[in-house]
Design a protein around this motif. Structure first.
Motif, mmCIF file in Angstrom:
data_model
loop_
_atom_site.group_PDB
_atom_site.id
_atom_site.type_symbol
_atom_site.label_atom_id
_atom_site.label_comp_id
_atom_site.label_asym_id
_atom_site.label_seq_id
_atom_site.Cartn_x
_atom_site.Cartn_y
_atom_site.Cartn_z
ATOM 1 N N VAL A 305 37.311 44.967 36.332
ATOM 2 C CA VAL A 305 37.989 43.935 37.176
ATOM 3 C C VAL A 305 37.273 43.386 38.303
ATOM 4 C CG1 VAL A 305 39.845 44.846 38.987
ATOM 5 C CG2 VAL A 305 39.538 46.155 36.766
ATOM 6 N N THR A 306 36.906 43.646 38.981
ATOM 7 C CA THR A 306 36.139 42.697 40.207
ATOM 8 C C THR A 306 35.616 41.317 39.570
ATOM 9 O OG1 THR A 306 35.467 44.529 40.877
ATOM 10 C CG2 THR A 306 34.055 43.472 42.463
ATOM 11 N N ARG A 307 34.955 41.166 38.349
ATOM 12 C CA ARG A 307 34.377 40.282 37.978
ATOM 13 C C ARG A 307 35.549 39.684 37.921
ATOM 14 N NH1 ARG A 307 31.961 41.788 33.632
ATOM 15 N NH2 ARG A 307 29.855 42.990 34.441
ATOM 16 N N GLU A 308 36.318 39.610 37.299
ATOM 17 C CA GLU A 308 37.520 38.806 36.934
ATOM 18 C C GLU A 308 37.961 38.417 38.342
ATOM 19 O OE1 GLU A 308 38.936 38.990 34.301
ATOM 20 O OE2 GLU A 308 40.781 37.397 34.404
ATOM 21 N N ARG A 309 38.486 39.158 39.208
ATOM 22 C CA ARG A 309 38.923 38.703 40.610
ATOM 23 C C ARG A 309 37.807 37.918 40.508
ATOM 24 N NH1 ARG A 309 37.532 40.451 45.863
ATOM 25 N NH2 ARG A 309 36.601 42.182 45.111
ATOM 26 N N GLY A 314 36.774 32.119 42.619
ATOM 27 C CA GLY A 314 35.613 30.820 42.317
ATOM 28 C C GLY A 314 36.337 30.066 41.893
ATOM 29 N N MET A 315 37.526 30.058 40.165
ATOM 30 C CA MET A 315 37.699 28.496 40.254
ATOM 31 C C MET A 315 38.664 28.447 40.574
ATOM 32 S SD MET A 315 36.400 28.049 36.820
ATOM 33 C CE MET A 315 37.852 27.003 36.052
ATOM 34 N N GLU A 316 39.652 29.171 41.659
ATOM 35 C CA GLU A 316 40.656 28.580 42.354
ATOM 36 C C GLU A 316 39.990 28.244 43.629
ATOM 37 O OE1 GLU A 316 42.300 32.189 44.463
ATOM 38 O OE2 GLU A 316 43.621 30.843 46.054
ATOM 39 N N SER A 317 38.331 28.293 44.133
ATOM 40 C CA SER A 317 38.038 27.436 45.580
ATOM 41 C C SER A 317 37.390 26.023 44.964
ATOM 42 C CB SER A 317 36.915 28.069 45.278
ATOM 43 O OG SER A 317 35.936 27.528 46.359
ATOM 44 N N GLY A 373 34.648 33.388 26.131
ATOM 45 C CA GLY A 373 36.127 32.518 26.338
ATOM 46 C C GLY A 373 36.316 31.732 27.178
ATOM 47 N N GLY A 374 34.799 30.824 27.778
ATOM 48 C CA GLY A 374 35.447 29.823 28.271
ATOM 49 C C GLY A 374 34.823 30.602 29.986
#
Length: 376
Positions: A305-309, A314-317, A373-374
């Motif tokens: 969960v933490t890695r996904e968050r 990061g992608m959002e930033s 998966g990217g």
């Protein structure tokens, strides 16, 4: 007279007249005077009475408003009288002196004044033996001054001191020499004149009181104070140099007062900026450390969960940054794309001026190659 008598005798002899007898002439005058006295009514008594009245009337005297009467009997002081008509026993029994008690007297030390040609101005004559004095710093100064005084006790003034004016003058010169001996020449020539006058007046009054002179010192006035003529030019040079020194010091103080507040203000501003930057960096580092510690704790609790968050954040930033040029590829396109490293643009001749602009952008291709998966 003998020649005149001889000429008269020769003239009488020529004229045939008898010569007058000198002794006979005196006897004739005495006889005529006796006959005149005898012809007066009352005879010699009247003459004696008139003479007595005149002698008695000689004791009448008048004291003017600005005077004081001092009566002496056979030379000794008896009593004093005020303004107005008075009577004392005639001379030689009693005599009277009337000094002017309200008159302001003046003595000059170091100079002598005389009326000028126009009658109003005065011409001063220097008296070096009185005016040259030694100061406390062993310099010689030429001081000319005057003393004004007034009689406050006519009896003491007349009988306690001889030659009152000379006494006051000598005492004033001694007092001034003592005051000058305790002063510096710079002070005497510039700002210390008033103090010299005041100290001399006090000292002179104490000296005259000890003498019992019966006078009050009204003022001590410095007429002229200057160095001796032989060194006056050197003193002027020294005074000019001191004025230049004072002027330079004042200019330096003004310049310092102008720049020092500015420098202090600038230093305070720099110190405040440095303090603020230190606080900012320190708080930011502390915040980053706390965030990393909290993230690590959460990561230990739930790694997926933490890695996904973290990936989403990061992608959002990355995607929300408008300054970055972005190219979005799907998984198929990413597998077929060839990684491109612009080595030619990293060279000094063809590279951009900003090194950051020539930095390769592996981050754009890396997510498509490495992630599951990217994902990273």
């Amino acid at each position: 007279m003998n020649w005149d008598w001889e000429k008269l005798s020769e003239q009488k002899r020529r004229q045939g007249s008898p010569l007058p007898d000198p002794g006979r002439i005196g006897e004739d005058l005495g006889k005529k005077l006796s006959d005149f006295k005898l012809r007066l009514p009352g005879g010699p008594k009247i003459v004696v009475l008139v003479v007595a009245l005149l002698w008695a009337a000689s004791g009448i005297y008048i004291v003017e408003p600005d005077e004081a009467g001092v009566v002496q009997r056979f030379g000794a002081y008896v009593y004093s009288t005020g303004p107005g008509p008075h009577y004392h026993l005639p001379f030689p029994i009693e005599t009277v002196k009337t000094p002017k008690v309200s008159q302001v007297r003046r003595v000059e030390i170091g100079f002598r004044s005389a009326p000028g040609r126009d009658g109003a101005s005065t011409q001063n004559r220097s008296v070096p033996e009185e005016s040259l004095m030694l100061t406390g710093d062993e310099n010689i100064v030429d001081a000319q001054f005057s003393v004004q005084y007034q009689i406050n006790n006519p009896v003491d003034y007349l009988f306690r001191i001889d030659h009152p004016d000379e006494t006051v003058k000598s005492a004033a010169e001694a007092a001034m020499r003592e005051v000058m001996g305790d002063a510096q020449i710079d002070s005497v020539l510039t700002s210390g004149k008033l103090k010299v006058q005041t100290d001399t007046k006090v000292l002179l009054q104490s000296m005259l009181d000890r003498y019992g002179s019966g006078v009050d010192v009204l003022a001590v006035q410095l007429q002229d104070v200057h160095p001796p003529k032989e060194v006056v030019e050197a003193f002027k040079d020294v005074a000019s140099a001191r004025e230049d020194k004072s002027r330079f010091i004042n200019e330096a103080d003004a310049y310092a007062n102008d720049i020092l507040p500015k420098a202090r203000g600038r230093a305070a501003a720099i110190l405040n900026e440095a303090t603020a930057y230190r606080e900012q960096v320190s708080r930011r580092a502390k915040g980053g450390a706390d965030r990393f510690t909290a993230l690590r704790t959460e990561y230990d609790k739930a790694r997926d969960v933490t890695r996904e968050r973290l990936y989403i954040e990061g992608m959002e930033s990355l995607l929300s940054n408008p300054e970055l040029e972005k190219t979005i590829l799907n998984d198929e396109a990413a597998r077929q794309a060839v990684p491109y490293l612009p080595l030619g643009q990293l060279g000094p001749a063809a590279g951009p001026a900003d090194p950051a602009a020539a930095r390769p952008e592996p981050a754009k291709a890396e997510p498509a190659k490495a992630g599951k998966g990217g994902r990273p």
